[in-house]
Write an enzyme that holds these catalytic residues in place. Structure first.
Site, PDB file in Angstrom:
ATOM      1  N   ASP A 363      -0.631  -2.752  -4.624  1.00 11.57           N
ATOM      2  CA  ASP A 363      -2.058  -2.967  -4.893  1.00 11.57           C
ATOM      3  C   ASP A 363      -2.838  -2.787  -3.591  1.00 11.57           C
ATOM      4  O   ASP A 363      -2.438  -3.309  -2.538  1.00 11.57           O
ATOM      5  CB  ASP A 363      -2.295  -4.365  -5.454  1.00 11.57           C
ATOM      6  CG  ASP A 363      -3.751  -4.572  -5.846  1.00 11.57           C
ATOM      7  OD1 ASP A 363      -4.147  -4.082  -6.907  1.00 11.57           O
ATOM      8  OD2 ASP A 363      -4.490  -5.212  -5.063  1.00 11.57           O
ATOM      9  N   ILE A 364      -3.937  -2.023  -3.658  1.00  8.94           N
ATOM     10  CA  ILE A 364      -4.798  -1.839  -2.484  1.00  8.94           C
ATOM     11  C   ILE A 364      -5.641  -3.098  -2.313  1.00  8.94           C
ATOM     12  O   ILE A 364      -6.374  -3.498  -3.226  1.00  8.94           O
ATOM     13  CB  ILE A 364      -5.700  -0.614  -2.642  1.00  8.94           C
ATOM     14  CG1 ILE A 364      -4.857   0.645  -2.853  1.00  8.94           C
ATOM     15  CG2 ILE A 364      -6.602  -0.444  -1.419  1.00  8.94           C
ATOM     16  CD1 ILE A 364      -5.663   1.899  -3.103  1.00  8.94           C
ATOM     17  N   GLU A 407      -6.542   0.490  -8.960  1.00  9.49           N
ATOM     18  CA  GLU A 407      -6.056   0.652  -7.589  1.00  9.49           C
ATOM     19  C   GLU A 407      -4.591   0.249  -7.456  1.00  9.49           C
ATOM     20  O   GLU A 407      -4.112   0.034  -6.344  1.00  9.49           O
ATOM     21  CB  GLU A 407      -6.918  -0.172  -6.627  1.00  9.49           C
ATOM     22  CG  GLU A 407      -6.819  -1.684  -6.779  1.00  9.49           C
ATOM     23  CD  GLU A 407      -7.802  -2.240  -7.793  1.00  9.49           C
ATOM     24  OE1 GLU A 407      -8.083  -3.448  -7.735  1.00  9.49           O
ATOM     25  OE2 GLU A 407      -8.286  -1.478  -8.645  1.00  9.49           O
TER      26      GLU A 407
END
Length: 494
Positions: A363-364, A407
């Site tokens: 996950d960003i 994302e």
């Protein structure tokens, strides 16, 4: 007499009004008794001004009515259904094609119902087969996609309606806050794609079972493949002919090399011999298959040219459909559908062979803040860059990178235990750190970072593949809770 434009009409009306006001002012200043003629003229001009004003208002009203009628006629004349919603998401205009698609909804259309209410009604009446059994979940996803399209226009939505009818929905938000929707009936296209897929399967079965020989050659005339009928026809087994030049079958006994190019597009009667020396007279037809990635020749020992053209069309159509169905359109890595398929395959493979399989959820960190700070175009570029870095980190055969959603990315590592997966995860973390992608809005640091959750193990025949993803997702959640920009394994998250 030429018709005055609206601009000149307004100018004339304004000039008349000024003259009338001037004359009236002069008449009142001198007094009606001293200038009765001037007062009469002023009153006349005032009356004329009122008449001209009324005419101008009538003309403006007529032009507005004509424009509205023209718009309604244009919408009605379109070959697709059109629906227009205001800023409160209420239906304010539609054409007859929308009623033809949803005849059971006409009363709701006419009363200007809200979009969500229209969808609920359609679901309740069985007009959305995909929502059966998950009505609220489907509705929530549909409304979320509609809201998201306001800021990031999405691909048209393909929907299956009642009576096996298919429509492609295009939605665009207006500057005033409304939504314009266009629904194209693509039932014929979908049915044609289904027919082509069935036709390809039938054609492949025909090639394998037909009594006619079929050869596939490269551009130099070497045999790449042949069907059982060709083996029986020439008396050679497939593994003996593969890689051999077609001269072995035709050219040696003709005394000259065959020119494939000269045979393309036509047919020629040739004399050949079986392996045992038996002479054969054959009708050879050659078709050239040339696409952006393939260049081959197909020889048919009877006239199957038309069927081959169908096969080429099927190959191109299915290649395009296959590419779209497994690739994320933005980042170029695998999409969610591809990941789900691959997960099931690797899970079953792990059950059969006892090999460990690993999953890394990525996950960003604070990506919403990144979008808010740099904009959605830069956000898309960021997703593409992260996907490239992850793909570079998963370079080993059997390591797949997919976009899980938004994302989030996921790496599926075949034949990999937890320690090996942690090495890959650390490589991803280091790669994003070394890339030094600017993220001024991040509360962690001024550079983009990732949170990763890792899970691995040997698949249980009694278990389900999604359990591996759930463990990795739980580890990812733990990484976020611990402050982000780090890796957590499923064992630590347990």
């Amino acid at each position: 007499m030429p018709r005055l434009t609206p601009f000149f009409q307004r100018c004339l009306l304004g000039l008349s009004a000024l003259m009338a006001l001037g004359l009236l002012g002069a008449a009142f200043w001198l007094g009606p008794a001293r200038a009765p003629g001037l007062a009469t003229i002023a009153l006349g001009f005032a009356g004329l001004t009122l008449v001209l004003g009324g005419l101008a208002l009538r003309h403006a009203w007529q032009e507005t009515a004509d424009a509205k009628r023209t718009l309604e006629e244009a919408i009605e004349a379109l070959p697709a259904s059109v629906e227009i919603f205001d800023e409160n998401d209420r239906l304010v205009a539609f054409n007859r094609h929308l009623v033809e698609i949803y005849p059971h909804m006409e009363a709701d259309f006419k009363r200007g119902a809200r979009f969500e209410d229209l969808v609920r009604t359609s679901i309740a009446l069985g007009g959305v087969p995909a929502a059966k059994g998950c009505e609220e979940e489907w509705l929530a996803q549909r409304m979320a996609a509609r809201a998201k399209a306001r800021f990031n226009p999405t691909e048209p939505l393909l929907q299956n309606l009642h009576e096996d009818r298919w429509v492609r929905v295009h939605e665009r938000h207006t500057r005033a806050g409304g939504v314009i929707g266009v629904r194209m009936d693509v039932s014929d296209l979908v049915h044609e794609q289904q027919r082509l897929a069935a036709s390809k399967a039938h054609l492949q079965a025909f090639v394998l079972t037909t009594p006619n020989g079929v050869l596939t050659l490269d551009t130099e005339g070497h045999v790449l493949a042949l069907n059982p009928a060709a083996e029986a026809l020439f008396g050679f087994e497939a593994n003996e002919l593969k890689g051999s030049h077609i001269d072995l079958l035709f050219g040696i006994w003709m005394g000259a090399r065959l020119s494939l190019e000269s045979l393309v597009g036509g047919s020629q009667e040739l004399t050949a011999r079986r392996r045992d020396g038996q002479e054969l007279t054959l009708l050879l037809s050659v078709a050239e298959v040339k696409t952006s990635t393939t260049h081959r020749f197909v020889c048919i020992i009877t006239d199957l040219s038309e069927r081959k053209r169908q096969e080429v069309a099927l190959q191109e159509a299915n290649a395009q459909l296959a590419k779209q169905s497994v690739t994320d359109g933005l980042t170029g890595v695998g999409n969610r559908r591809y990941f789900d398929q691959l997960l099931q395959q690797e899970w079953q493979r792990s059950v059969r062979h006892g090999h460990s399989v690993a999953c890394i959820m990525v996950d960003i960190d604070h990506f919403k803040l990144y979008n808010d700070r740099y904009g959605h175009v830069a956000g898309d570029d960021c997703l593409i860059r992260v996907a490239e870095l992850l793909r570079a980190c998963a370079g080993r055969s059997g390591e797949a990178v997919c976009r899980y959603g938004g994302e989030e990315f996921v790496l599926l590592l075949a034949d990999c235990d937890l320690s090996g997966a942690m090495v890959v995860a650390q490589r991803c973390l280091d790669s994003i750190r070394l890339a030094a992608i600017e993220h001024d809005a991040s509360p962690l640091r001024r550079r983009l970072s990732l949170s990763l959750g890792v899970a691995a193990g040997v698949a249980d025949a009694q278990g389900v593949a999604v359990s591996l993803v759930e463990r990795a997702d739980a580890a990812l959640y733990a990484a976020k809770q611990a402050g982000r920009a780090r890796i957590v394994s499923s064992e630590l998250a347990a």
